[in-house]
Write an enzyme that holds these catalytic residues in place. Structure first.
Site, mmCIF file in Angstrom:
data_model
loop_
_atom_site.group_PDB
_atom_site.id
_atom_site.type_symbol
_atom_site.label_atom_id
_atom_site.label_comp_id
_atom_site.label_asym_id
_atom_site.label_seq_id
_atom_site.Cartn_x
_atom_site.Cartn_y
_atom_site.Cartn_z
ATOM 1 N N ASP A 68 41.222 33.954 52.541
ATOM 2 C CA ASP A 68 42.204 35.067 52.074
ATOM 3 C C ASP A 68 43.630 34.271 51.942
ATOM 4 O O ASP A 68 44.823 34.578 52.491
ATOM 5 C CB ASP A 68 42.469 36.194 52.960
ATOM 6 C CG ASP A 68 43.338 37.284 52.326
ATOM 7 O OD1 ASP A 68 42.952 37.299 50.918
ATOM 8 O OD2 ASP A 68 43.711 38.273 53.103
ATOM 9 N N ASP B 92 37.668 37.567 47.516
ATOM 10 C CA ASP B 92 38.886 37.011 47.227
ATOM 11 C C ASP B 92 39.089 35.545 47.663
ATOM 12 O O ASP B 92 40.111 34.969 48.338
ATOM 13 C CB ASP B 92 39.891 37.800 48.013
ATOM 14 C CG ASP B 92 40.381 39.034 47.729
ATOM 15 O OD1 ASP B 92 39.877 39.434 46.543
ATOM 16 O OD2 ASP B 92 41.196 39.751 48.315
ATOM 17 N N HIS C 72 38.704 41.003 39.288
ATOM 18 C CA HIS C 72 38.680 42.302 38.626
ATOM 19 C C HIS C 72 39.524 42.116 37.473
ATOM 20 O O HIS C 72 40.085 41.011 37.165
ATOM 21 C CB HIS C 72 39.028 43.357 39.551
ATOM 22 C CG HIS C 72 40.699 43.222 40.164
ATOM 23 N ND1 HIS C 72 41.481 43.588 39.434
ATOM 24 C CD2 HIS C 72 40.929 42.642 41.255
ATOM 25 C CE1 HIS C 72 42.666 43.500 40.204
ATOM 26 N NE2 HIS C 72 42.314 42.789 41.412
ATOM 27 N N TRP D 197 43.087 40.950 37.380
ATOM 28 C CA TRP D 197 43.099 39.640 37.951
ATOM 29 C C TRP D 197 42.713 38.717 36.972
ATOM 30 O O TRP D 197 43.493 37.787 36.324
ATOM 31 C CB TRP D 197 42.568 39.653 39.309
ATOM 32 C CG TRP D 197 42.852 38.366 40.197
ATOM 33 C CD1 TRP D 197 43.764 37.403 39.836
ATOM 34 C CD2 TRP D 197 42.526 38.143 41.427
ATOM 35 N NE1 TRP D 197 43.653 36.311 41.009
ATOM 36 C CE2 TRP D 197 42.690 36.880 41.603
ATOM 37 C CE3 TRP D 197 41.228 38.730 42.207
ATOM 38 C CZ2 TRP D 197 42.456 36.347 43.108
ATOM 39 C CZ3 TRP D 197 41.171 38.089 43.418
ATOM 40 C CH2 TRP D 197 41.562 36.933 43.871
ATOM 41 N N ASN E 147 39.016 47.017 45.319
ATOM 42 C CA ASN E 147 39.889 47.527 44.365
ATOM 43 C C ASN E 147 39.617 49.007 43.695
ATOM 44 O O ASN E 147 38.952 49.535 44.253
ATOM 45 C CB ASN E 147 40.036 46.329 43.325
ATOM 46 C CG ASN E 147 41.483 46.131 42.734
ATOM 47 O OD1 ASN E 147 42.094 46.996 41.818
ATOM 48 N ND2 ASN E 147 42.267 45.082 43.349
ATOM 49 N N GLU F 183 38.256 51.851 56.039
ATOM 50 C CA GLU F 183 38.841 50.700 56.805
ATOM 51 C C GLU F 183 40.101 50.159 56.340
ATOM 52 O O GLU F 183 40.276 49.978 54.890
ATOM 53 C CB GLU F 183 37.949 49.646 56.914
ATOM 54 C CG GLU F 183 36.514 50.259 57.788
ATOM 55 C CD GLU F 183 35.580 49.090 57.830
ATOM 56 O OE1 GLU F 183 35.680 47.941 57.422
ATOM 57 O OE2 GLU F 183 34.379 49.308 58.436
ATOM 58 N N ASP G 5 43.371 48.285 54.713
ATOM 59 C CA ASP G 5 43.467 46.974 54.034
ATOM 60 C C ASP G 5 44.380 46.155 54.685
ATOM 61 O O ASP G 5 44.359 44.857 54.651
ATOM 62 C CB ASP G 5 44.183 47.364 52.447
ATOM 63 C CG ASP G 5 43.078 47.937 51.859
ATOM 64 O OD1 ASP G 5 41.781 47.994 51.873
ATOM 65 O OD2 ASP G 5 43.525 48.682 50.765
#
Length: 487
Positions: free
Chosen positions: A216, A262, A307, A310, A346, A439, A441
């Site tokens: 990340d 990512d 995506h 992006w 996303n 969950e 982010d």
């Protein structure tokens, strides 16, 4: 109350099966409980049958896999630094990805959502041609199902209870976001599918490989356990070797892998971020190693492909094709590297007739338009890639996003299309749920460790959010309410 009942049951079972005093058992955390972390003051050992595994400096968890109580020291106070993701028309930020949850109760029994159609068994090797989602059913993720049933449902009322129960049955991916999960959760996930197939089913397993060193690199919320500066590449290869070992042990189970969300997309758009620039060689080396080692007959692999908001911007498409095409060739064109996973974690729709305002002026304003523009460029590089599209949080369109690049805990979103291989597109193998909805982010408190400014309320993120990977009840309830198709 449910957690207290489970703890009592666990203590009773331990007392009956072991001569150890009850008082000693009561001093240790139950399976799936927290056992360490920065500023944590609770038990630092695990009851019999679990071991305390360090996920990061903020959280350690009792995972299955040990016969004796184990302990871990609390992590020292330190901070991790990261450069926040950029937001421009040609360098859109990635979506967030989950890390290890802070509390996962015992798994519950779930049943597959579709009718069994045949099976296999140990000593055989599953095989397929073409679309790995065709002619096979998907198995619910019992890890996620346990979260829904014991963290979410007890505080729900009315129709939301039935809706949450339905979500728990939707097949989703199990994340291997720390190396310890390869030995603790992965065997159980594969064994569940094997057992279902032995009972007459025809099911596939779904896993996410997610533990790159300096993970990340363009954000702060989901930094991982390995550091490039501290032998991270070697450690990552050992992690991949362990995954390969498990896959070989379950060669009768068709297994679908998403490789490193990512990650490589950052190598296209975020080379201006020092951490990403410094990680490029390691990311490429590690990813090539992964797709070569995991290139097994019963496995299908999909690299993360960002995506539409992006890599889908026109200025990013060709550089992305150049990078992925070269990686495919450098890895020896692995036969089981089927294609790419898009929209992971996303909110983008599959196919829209009208562009949401926040997508302007990108002509590729949904995932179908994105992969239709991207696939020919990859083919020109020698890779006839196919795609799977995460629709787990893409139900409500348009979303409540202020800008397309806002990725963290966005409001005005809901659970989306259910997993299916019936996509109506030759390029799209399946709609899937990769991100476990509910969950978190990333944490919304600016003073908290791992805070990323995109998780602040100024960027449209929901308030009162816990650390990444922790259960976020308020967000889960929004996803239920906004689900489309309705639950």
């Amino acid at each position: 109350m449910a957690s207290k009942l489970f703890l009592a049951a666990a203590l009773l079972q331990g007392a009956l099966s072991s001569p150890l005093a009850v008082e000693e058992r009561q001093a240790c955390a139950a399976q799936w409980g927290q056992c360490g972390g920065q500023d944590y003051t609770g038990p630092t050992c695990c009851q019999s049958g679990s071991t305390c595994v360090v996920s990061n400096q903020w959280y350690s968890q009792c995972l299955p896999g040990s016969s004796n109580p184990t302990t871990t020291s609390r992590t020292s106070t330190s901070s991790s630094s990261s450069t926040s993701r950029t937001s421009s028309s040609t360098s859109r930020p990635p979506s967030s990805v989950p890390t290890t949850p802070t509390s996962v109760p015992p798994t519950i029994t779930t049943t597959p959502t579709t009718t069994p159609t045949g099976g296999s068994g140990p000593g055989t090797t599953a095989s397929f041609t073409g679309n790995p989602f065709a002619g096979v059913n998907l198995f619910p993720n019992k890890f996620y199902s346990s979260e829904v049933h014991t963290l979410a449902i007890p505080s729900l009322t009315g129709s939301l209870v039935a809706k949450a129960s339905a979500v728990a049955q939707v097949p989703s991916f199990q994340w291997l976001d720390i190396a310890a999960k390869v030995e603790t959760l992965m065997p159980g996930a594969l064994a569940d599918v094997r057992a279902a197939n032995a009972a007459g089913g025809n099911y596939a397993a779904q896993l996410v490989v997610y533990d790159l060193p300096d993970r990340d690199c363009a954000a702060a919320a989901s930094n991982g356990e390995f550091s490039i500066a501290d032998g991270g590449v070697v450690k990552y290869k050992a992690y991949i070797d362990a995954i390969r070992k498990q896959l070989l042990a379950y060669s009768d189970v068709r297994t679908i892998l998403v490789i490193e969300p990512d990650s490589l997309a950052n190598m296209v758009t975020n080379m201006g971020v020092p951490k990403c620039a410094g990680a490029k060689d390691a990311y490429l080396e590690c990813t090539i190693y992964a797709v070569k080692q995991l290139n097994l007959p019963h496995v299908a692999m999909y690299l993360d492909g960002g995506h539409a908001g992006w890599l889908g911007w026109p200025a990013n498409l060709q550089p992305a094709a150049d990078l992925f095409g070269k990686l495919y060739a450098d890895a020896g064109k692995p036969s089981q590297l089927r294609g790419m996973a898009t929209n992971v974690a996303n909110y983008n729709a599959w196919d829209l007739t009208t562009a949401p305002s926040y997508t302007t002026p990108n002509p590729n304003f949904d995932e179908k338009k994105y992969i239709s523009a991207f696939a020919p460029l990859l083919a020109a590089k020698g890779w006839s890639a196919h795609f799977i599209i995460d629709q787990g949080r893409s139900g409500k369109q348009p979303t409540g996003q202020k800008e397309w690049g806002h990725w963290c805990n966005q409001q005005g979103v809901g659970f989306g299309r259910r997993p299916s291989a019936n996509t109506g597109s030759e390029l799209a193998d399946a709609f899937v749920w990769i991100k476990p909805g509910g969950e978190c982010d990333g944490v919304s408190d600016p003073t908290a460790p791992r805070f990323d400014h995109f998780c602040g309320t100024d960027y449209g993120a929901m308030s009162d959010a816990p650390q990444a990977g922790q259960w976020f009840q308020k967000y889960f309830e929004m996803l239920l309410t906004n689900a489309n198709p309705p639950l």
